[in-house]
Design a protein around this motif. Structure first.
Motif, PDB file in Angstrom:
ATOM      1  N   GLU A 355       0.411  -1.331  -0.197  1.00  0.00           N
ATOM      2  CA  GLU A 355      -0.227   0.267  -0.267  1.00  0.00           C
ATOM      3  C   GLU A 355       1.082   1.725  -0.042  1.00  0.00           C
ATOM      4  N   GLU A 356       2.565   1.644   0.584  1.00  0.00           N
ATOM      5  CA  GLU A 356       3.073   2.408   0.649  1.00  0.00           C
ATOM      6  C   GLU A 356       3.260   2.458  -0.278  1.00  0.00           C
ATOM      7  N   PHE A 357       3.731   1.343  -1.477  1.00  0.00           N
ATOM      8  CA  PHE A 357       4.466   1.632  -2.512  1.00  0.00           C
ATOM      9  C   PHE A 357       3.863   2.476  -3.620  1.00  0.00           C
ATOM     10  N   LEU A 358       2.424   2.415  -3.411  1.00  0.00           N
ATOM     11  CA  LEU A 358       1.791   2.813  -4.715  1.00  0.00           C
ATOM     12  C   LEU A 358       1.607   4.166  -4.653  1.00  0.00           C
ATOM     13  N   ALA A 359       2.365   4.680  -3.346  1.00  0.00           N
ATOM     14  CA  ALA A 359       2.615   6.569  -2.943  1.00  0.00           C
ATOM     15  C   ALA A 359       4.343   6.690  -3.580  1.00  0.00           C
ATOM     16  N   ASN A 360       5.060   6.193  -4.241  1.00  0.00           N
ATOM     17  CA  ASN A 360       6.269   5.773  -4.504  1.00  0.00           C
ATOM     18  C   ASN A 360       6.035   6.582  -5.892  1.00  0.00           C
ATOM     19  N   PRO A 361       6.534   7.307  -5.928  1.00  0.00           N
ATOM     20  CA  PRO A 361       6.792   7.283  -7.772  1.00  0.00           C
ATOM     21  C   PRO A 361       7.320   6.452  -8.659  1.00  0.00           C
ATOM     22  N   VAL A 362       8.065   6.194  -7.752  1.00  0.00           N
ATOM     23  CA  VAL A 362       8.634   4.661  -8.715  1.00  0.00           C
ATOM     24  C   VAL A 362       7.844   3.213  -9.405  1.00  0.00           C
ATOM     25  N   TRP A 363       6.458   3.105  -8.388  1.00  0.00           N
ATOM     26  CA  TRP A 363       5.901   2.404  -8.647  1.00  0.00           C
ATOM     27  C   TRP A 363       4.984   2.924 -10.065  1.00  0.00           C
ATOM     28  N   PHE A 364       5.119   4.383 -10.365  1.00  0.00           N
ATOM     29  CA  PHE A 364       4.135   4.705 -11.841  1.00  0.00           C
ATOM     30  C   PHE A 364       4.961   4.438 -13.111  1.00  0.00           C
ATOM     31  N   ILE A 365       7.096   5.172 -12.569  1.00  0.00           N
ATOM     32  CA  ILE A 365       7.846   5.197 -13.129  1.00  0.00           C
ATOM     33  C   ILE A 365       7.606   3.328 -13.647  1.00  0.00           C
ATOM     34  N   HIS A 366       7.634   3.297 -13.117  1.00  0.00           N
ATOM     35  CA  HIS A 366       8.738   1.603 -13.811  1.00  0.00           C
ATOM     36  C   HIS A 366       6.841   0.337 -13.784  1.00  0.00           C
ATOM     37  N   ALA A 367       5.945   0.694 -14.039  1.00  0.00           N
ATOM     38  CA  ALA A 367       4.561   0.520 -13.757  1.00  0.00           C
ATOM     39  C   ALA A 367       4.206  -0.999 -12.710  1.00  0.00           C
ATOM     40  N   GLY A 368       4.549  -0.308 -12.045  1.00  0.00           N
ATOM     41  CA  GLY A 368       3.759  -1.034 -11.000  1.00  0.00           C
ATOM     42  C   GLY A 368       4.531  -2.069 -10.281  1.00  0.00           C
ATOM     43  N   GLN A 369       6.468  -2.306 -10.996  1.00  0.00           N
ATOM     44  CA  GLN A 369       7.366  -3.239 -10.528  1.00  0.00           C
ATOM     45  C   GLN A 369       8.127  -2.475 -10.044  1.00  0.00           C
ATOM     46  N   PHE A 370       8.793  -3.345  -8.812  1.00  0.00           N
ATOM     47  CA  PHE A 370       9.843  -2.237  -7.800  1.00  0.00           C
ATOM     48  C   PHE A 370      10.949  -3.056  -8.297  1.00  0.00           C
ATOM     49  N   ARG A 371      12.419  -2.135  -8.181  1.00  0.00           N
ATOM     50  CA  ARG A 371      13.153  -2.151  -8.788  1.00  0.00           C
ATOM     51  C   ARG A 371      14.398  -2.163  -8.223  1.00  0.00           C
ATOM     52  N   PRO A 372      14.516  -3.198  -7.565  1.00  0.00           N
ATOM     53  CA  PRO A 372      15.684  -2.613  -6.371  1.00  0.00           C
ATOM     54  C   PRO A 372      16.772  -2.320  -6.713  1.00  0.00           C
ATOM     55  N   GLN A 373      17.422  -3.000  -7.727  1.00  0.00           N
ATOM     56  CA  GLN A 373      18.843  -2.785  -8.903  1.00  0.00           C
ATOM     57  C   GLN A 373      19.535  -1.231  -9.008  1.00  0.00           C
ATOM     58  N   ASP A 374      18.359  -0.580  -9.116  1.00  0.00           N
ATOM     59  CA  ASP A 374      18.260   0.678  -9.371  1.00  0.00           C
ATOM     60  C   ASP A 374      19.159   1.260  -8.668  1.00  0.00           C
ATOM     61  N   THR A 375      20.388   1.208  -7.348  1.00  0.00           N
ATOM     62  CA  THR A 375      20.332   1.324  -6.289  1.00  0.00           C
ATOM     63  C   THR A 375      22.277   1.845  -6.511  1.00  0.00           C
ATOM     64  N   SER A 376      22.902   2.643  -6.260  1.00  0.00           N
ATOM     65  CA  SER A 376      24.368   2.427  -6.000  1.00  0.00           C
ATOM     66  C   SER A 376      24.640   3.509  -4.366  1.00  0.00           C
ATOM     67  N   PRO A 377      25.496   2.994  -4.339  1.00  0.00           N
ATOM     68  CA  PRO A 377      26.006   3.209  -2.914  1.00  0.00           C
ATOM     69  C   PRO A 377      26.591   4.988  -2.865  1.00  0.00           C
ATOM     70  N   VAL A 378      26.927   5.826  -3.743  1.00  0.00           N
ATOM     71  CA  VAL A 378      26.687   7.289  -3.448  1.00  0.00           C
ATOM     72  C   VAL A 378      26.280   7.967  -4.545  1.00  0.00           C
ATOM     73  N   SER A 379      25.827   8.850  -4.182  1.00  0.00           N
ATOM     74  CA  SER A 379      25.224   9.485  -5.373  1.00  0.00           C
ATOM     75  C   SER A 379      25.843  10.344  -6.533  1.00  0.00           C
ATOM     76  N   PHE A 380      24.648  10.489  -6.660  1.00  0.00           N
ATOM     77  CA  PHE A 380      25.278  11.060  -8.439  1.00  0.00           C
ATOM     78  C   PHE A 380      25.800  12.403  -8.607  1.00  0.00           C
TER      79      PHE A 380
END
Length: 530
Positions: A355-380
């Motif tokens: 339910e909380e993930f529905l309010a996360n823009p990531v849910w929309f950006i990836h058509a309802g899918q979670f993308r944990p691989q889109d991560t980085s230990p350092v910022s851009f």
């Protein structure tokens, strides 16, 4: 079924996020309709110039409303991306070749003008192809439609007949909004000249709904009777918009703030024709770095291709998602922040329930899918600053520092970090390097930098970025009041990095190396105003 739909529209399990709020409008609109009939959402595009990032934004945002509606109701939908490629070319865009050739074709439908790039059968076909290419690259699910195709195939014939039947009522709605000269010649019908092929804006002398023709005279006084069917005429765009809503049964279409009055007029015309206009969102405009509206004909602002060179696609999605009813500047300086905000949202998603993930823009950006691989230990931003101080020209330079920070990192084990490194290198070399300006520290800053260099020399091996950040804070507080600490960090960025902003300094120093950071400070201390 109606009760179920009504309860869904107020279901608290769905967030009060703008795509869900828009979806609730559609729920109300289609409450009495057969739930098996697809709901139609539409976006419009005028191919009078190369498609710009605002066009992408409209398709993306409409897709997110569609996604929210389907999640709330489970009902089928369609998304139609419509190209107004029968519109006349009124002005030659400044960002395309063969300006003189295009100038000679002013007034012709865009689909009947040669492609100045020499790649497609027409200028419209070229721009339509560009639009589809970048929409496809983002994985949008949509149907593409061409005005030329719909007019010539007769898709609009029944609606065009209705326009002729209600011709005078439509004129009565539009005429008061026009200047005196245009008002005298206005008709919702624009015949195509049978000899020159140009879209004519002329008085219509006679309307014949029974046979679907209009009678008019050209500038030489010659009289013609033209069928409105088969692509021999088109509608003036405000009437065209309304006619399309009527013909296709459009349920939802958003539009920019600059079209508020046009939406009102088209809605009135749609009702005259006999249907209820669609619901939709009025979004604010994108502005360039000078605060001017981005334009296809000017080619100002930022292109999709530029954004994707300097930042990941997901960062563009995140930027488009945020606050669509607020005007936003759209230029390259926006990319680093949008990228880091996206990375933070992915990290946030790892701790959210469904339910909380529905309010996360990531849910929309990836058509309802979670993308944990889109991560980085350092910022851009940290990668950009690392590239800056290392004066990096190759990705290997950045990876050397990254692997010193974390030996487990590699392009193979962390492909998303590898993407960010490529983007950061391009951004630094093309956008940052040419604009770097270093300054000398003032007397207070000089003392603080000397103190910081000594403090960093004493930091034990294995100290965390947070430990280093705390040291930077403590040194700063010796020379700056709490309310002025921002000036201390501004000094670090401007004196050491040659730019006005930067990352958390603790993370940067850990990435770059404490010994190297001390050397950087010592180099900065050598600078003077003389």
């Amino acid at each position: 079924m109606q009760k179920k739909t009504s309860s869904i529209s107020s279901d608290s399990s769905f967030p009060k996020l703008w795509p869900f709020e828009e979806a609730r409008k559609i729920v109300v609109r289609v409450a009495d309709r057969d739930p098996a009939k697809p709901v139609l959402l539409e976006t419009g595009y005028g191919p009078s110039g190369l498609p710009h990032i605002g066009t992408f934004g409209e398709v993306a945002r409409t897709s997110w409303v569609r996604q929210a509606f389907e999640a709330m109701t489970g009902r089928p939908t369609r998304l139609l991306t419509f190209s107004d490629d029968m519109d006349a070319l009124r002005k030659v865009p400044s960002n395309v070749p063969q300006q003189d050739m295009l100038e000679k074709h002013l007034g012709l439908p865009l689909s009947r003008i040669p492609d100045p790039f020499g790649e497609y059968e027409s200028f419209a076909a070229h721009n339509n192809a560009r639009l589809r290419q970048f929409l496809d690259s983002f994985g949008f699910q949509y149907e593409f439609a061409s005005a030329t195709d719909y007019y010539t195939r007769g898709v609009f014939d029944a609606a065009l007949k209705r326009v002729l039947e209600e011709h005078d009522k439509i004129v009565a709605v539009i005429a008061p909004t026009l200047g005196k000269e245009r008002r005298a010649t206005y008709s919702p019908v624009l015949p195509i000249h049978p000899e020159t092929g140009r879209v004519m804006q002329v008085p219509i002398e006679q309307v014949n709904p029974e046979v679907g023709t209009v009678v008019w005279k050209d500038e030489d006084g010659r009289q013609f009777e033209t069928s409105v069917y088969g692509g021999h005429a088109k509608m003036q765009w405000k009437a065209d918009w309304a006619m399309r809503w009527y013909a296709l049964g459009v349920d939802y279409e958003m539009s920019g703030k600059d079209l508020i009055d046009s939406v009102k007029l088209s809605s009135k015309i749609c009702r005259i024709l006999g249907k209820t206009p669609p619901v939709g969102l009025t979004y604010e405009l994108f502005l360039d770095s000078q605060g001017q509206k981005i334009s296809k004909s000017k080619g100002n602002g930022l292109s999709v291709e530029e954004w994707l060179r300097y930042g990941p696609a997901e960062s563009l999605g995140h930027y488009m998602f945020q606050q669509p009813t607020r005007a936003k500047r759209l230029y390259t300086d926006m990319i680093p922040r949008a990228t880091d905000e996206y990375l933070a949202l992915v990290q946030k998603g790892t701790t959210q329930n469904k339910e909380e993930f529905l309010a996360n823009p990531v849910w929309f950006i990836h058509a309802g899918q979670f993308r944990p691989q889109d991560t980085s230990p350092v910022s851009f931003t940290a990668l950009l600053n690392l590239a800056s101080v290392a004066n990096a020209k190759e990705v290997a330079t950045l990876w050397k520092f990254l692997q010193r920070y974390d030996a487990s990192l590699s392009p193979e084990s962390h492909p998303y970090v590898a993407r960010l490194v490529e983007h950061a290198l391009a951004y630094f070399n093309e956008r940052v390097r040419p604009n770097k300006v270093y300054r000398a520290p003032n007397e207070t800053e000089r003392k603080g930098l000397e103190d910081l260099a000594e403090a960093l020399k004493a930091v034990p091996a294995g100290a965390s970025p947070d430990d280093v950040q705390n040291i930077v804070f403590e040194v700063g507080k010796r020379y700056f009041e709490k309310s002025e600490l921002r000036s201390w960090f501004g000094c670090l960025y401007e004196v050491l990095l040659g730019q006005s902003e930067g990352p958390r300094f603790g993370i940067f120093a850990s990435l770059f190396g404490l010994k190297e950071t001390v050397a950087l400070i010592e180099e900065g201390l050598k600078r003077s105003d003389v």
